[in-house]
Design a protein around this motif. Structure first.
Motif, PDB file in Angstrom:
ATOM      1  N   LEU A 139       0.805  -1.222   0.000  1.00  0.00           N
ATOM      2  CA  LEU A 139       0.000   0.000   0.000  1.00  0.00           C
ATOM      3  C   LEU A 139       0.834   1.267   0.000  1.00  0.00           C
ATOM      4  O   LEU A 139       0.296   2.357  -0.220  1.00  0.00           O
ATOM      5  CB  LEU A 139      -0.920   0.023   1.230  1.00  0.00           C
ATOM      6  N   GLY A 140       2.129   1.153   0.247  1.00  0.00           N
ATOM      7  CA  GLY A 140       2.950   2.336   0.468  1.00  0.00           C
ATOM      8  C   GLY A 140       3.014   2.672   1.945  1.00  0.00           C
ATOM      9  O   GLY A 140       2.316   2.081   2.774  1.00  0.00           O
ATOM     10  N   LEU A 141       3.862   3.619   2.287  1.00  0.00           N
ATOM     11  CA  LEU A 141       4.071   3.977   3.690  1.00  0.00           C
ATOM     12  C   LEU A 141       3.155   5.122   4.090  1.00  0.00           C
ATOM     13  O   LEU A 141       3.213   6.202   3.499  1.00  0.00           O
ATOM     14  CB  LEU A 141       5.526   4.395   3.920  1.00  0.00           C
ATOM     15  N   PRO A 142       2.308   4.908   5.101  1.00  0.00           N
ATOM     16  CA  PRO A 142       1.497   6.027   5.599  1.00  0.00           C
ATOM     17  C   PRO A 142       2.395   7.088   6.231  1.00  0.00           C
ATOM     18  O   PRO A 142       3.555   6.830   6.564  1.00  0.00           O
ATOM     19  CB  PRO A 142       0.596   5.375   6.664  1.00  0.00           C
ATOM     20  N   ASP A 143       1.825   8.257   6.409  1.00  0.00           N
ATOM     21  CA  ASP A 143       2.552   9.307   7.116  1.00  0.00           C
ATOM     22  C   ASP A 143       2.331   9.114   8.609  1.00  0.00           C
ATOM     23  O   ASP A 143       1.311   9.522   9.160  1.00  0.00           O
ATOM     24  CB  ASP A 143       2.056  10.685   6.665  1.00  0.00           C
TER      25      ASP A 143
END
Length: 394
Positions: free
Chosen positions: A214-218
């Motif tokens: 999903l990618g890296l959340p902030d």
């Protein structure tokens, strides 16, 4: 509105609680009650107390009865975290089941929590797992090898799994529960997502289902980095105490670099002998994303979130991994040509690596290439989309 337990069982970095916090905020924004059962209350106290009741989760033993020195796969990790002792494992599994019953939760979301997942499975509770790639193994039989540069025979991996499965089934028998046919059933029917990117998957990304990354959340948390007023390349150091730390600090002290240093498990006063103009040591949490964006390079132990923030900011790193997960992630970063990896304890040799870190244009270009691939991603959308997806699956 549902009561949802967020469980964390294995691993020791702040990344686990940062991720739990981010997911819990999204769940609460949708009207759900969150409860936490965590491995480490100290780090949880820094990140989680305003989001719901905070409980000590059942923990694995500090040491395995018969630890394997070289972990070959996820089965070895389980072995070294108590799956070699059927009696202890049965007690821990019973404790997780009693916790879930007592709290009367409607579902469980797990971050590196295999025994909690087994407990929820036994009770028929909806469950999901999320987190770094290492914590979400591909459900292949056998589990893939942890040793990408070594040839581990399939027969060895299957033999290791059979031993761990035997201990697990003995534990289940003590609880009068049905045996498993394979360790992969721990994750059977479990909604699984990775907060990360294919290039940094600690396993072979070809083994993954489509859409799992999903990618890296902030997960921003901590103070704005406060750099010393000093010439020289800015390098942010985020480290833990280790056998390499003394030599590394000596090399940093002797360097020309402008340094901001955060050692998470040592008080700053123990590091005062290494201070100099241009080398600042902080005892406060530092916002890793802002540090990555404002530095020229980073030095750290290669935890998942820190490594990913570094590369998303297009910065090279000197990585000093301390365990198998971090070694695998460091290896991936090295394969991208964006990082140096070292376990050296000689200050002079480390000094040479420090110069290479800030002077090697190839390292910088490769880190910037990774950053450019994901520059268009809206990281603020990762968590809302994940929570909508996982709630729909439960």
């Amino acid at each position: 509105m549902s009561r949802i337990l967020l469980a964390w069982e294995l691993g020791g970095s702040y990344g686990h609680v940062a991720t739990l916090r981010s997911v819990a905020r999204e769940l609460r924004a949708r009207g759900h009650d969150c409860l936490f059962a965590v491995r480490d209350l100290r780090s949880a106290e820094e990140y989680l107390p305003e989001l719901g009741p905070l409980l000590q989760g059942p923990r694995p033993p500090e040491r395995s009865r018969s630890p394997v020195k070289v972990q070959a796969s996820y089965a070895s990790l389980l072995h070294n975290t108590g799956f070699d002792d059927p009696v202890e494992l049965a007690g821990r599994l019973r404790a997780w089941q009693e916790l879930l019953r007592t709290l009367r939760v409607d579902a469980m979301l797990a971050n590196h929590a295999p025994v909690a997942l087994l407990a929820a499975r036994a009770l028929g509770l909806p469950r999901a797992q999320f987190g770094a790639s290492f914590c979400v193994p591909p459900v292949t039989a056998p589990f893939p090898s942890f040793l990408p540069e070594a040839s581990v025979r399939d027969a060895v991996l299957r033999h290791n799994e059979a031993k761990v499965l035997q201990a697990l089934n003995q534990a289940l028998d003590r609880l009068r529960q049905a045996p498993l046919d394979g360790l992969q059933q721990i994750f059977e029917g479990c909604h699984s997502r990775i907060f990360g990117y294919r290039e940094l998957d600690t396993y072979d990304p070809a083994l993954r289902e489509a859409g799992i990354h999903l990618g890296l959340p902030d997960n921003s948390h901590g103070d704005i980095p406060r750099w010393p007023s000093h010439p020289g390349p800015r390098v942010f150091c985020y480290l833990r105490a280790s056998q390499q730390l003394q030599a590394l600090m000596q090399a940093l002290q002797a360097s020309r670099l402008n340094l901001l240093v955060r050692i998470t498990d040592l008080p700053p006063e123990k590091l005062q002998p290494f201070e100099r103009p241009g080398l600042a040591i902080t005892g406060q949490s530092v916002d890793i994303r802002q540090a990555a964006e404002s530095c020229d390079a980073m030095i750290h132990n290669s935890p998942d979130g820190t490594t990913t923030e570094m590369l998303l900011a297009g910065k090279p790193g000197l990585l000093v991994p301390l365990d198998m997960e971090k070694s695998l992630l460091a290896w991936r970063s090295q394969q991208l040509g964006a990082a140096l990896v070292s376990g050296d304890t000689d200050p002079q040799r480390i000094g040479g690596l420090l110069e290479q870190l800030v002077e090697d244009d190839t390292l910088r270009r490769n880190a910037q290439a990774f950053s450019a691939r994901y520059r268009g991603q809206d990281r603020s959308a990762v968590l809302p989309a994940y929570v909508d997806d996982v709630l729909a699956s439960l």
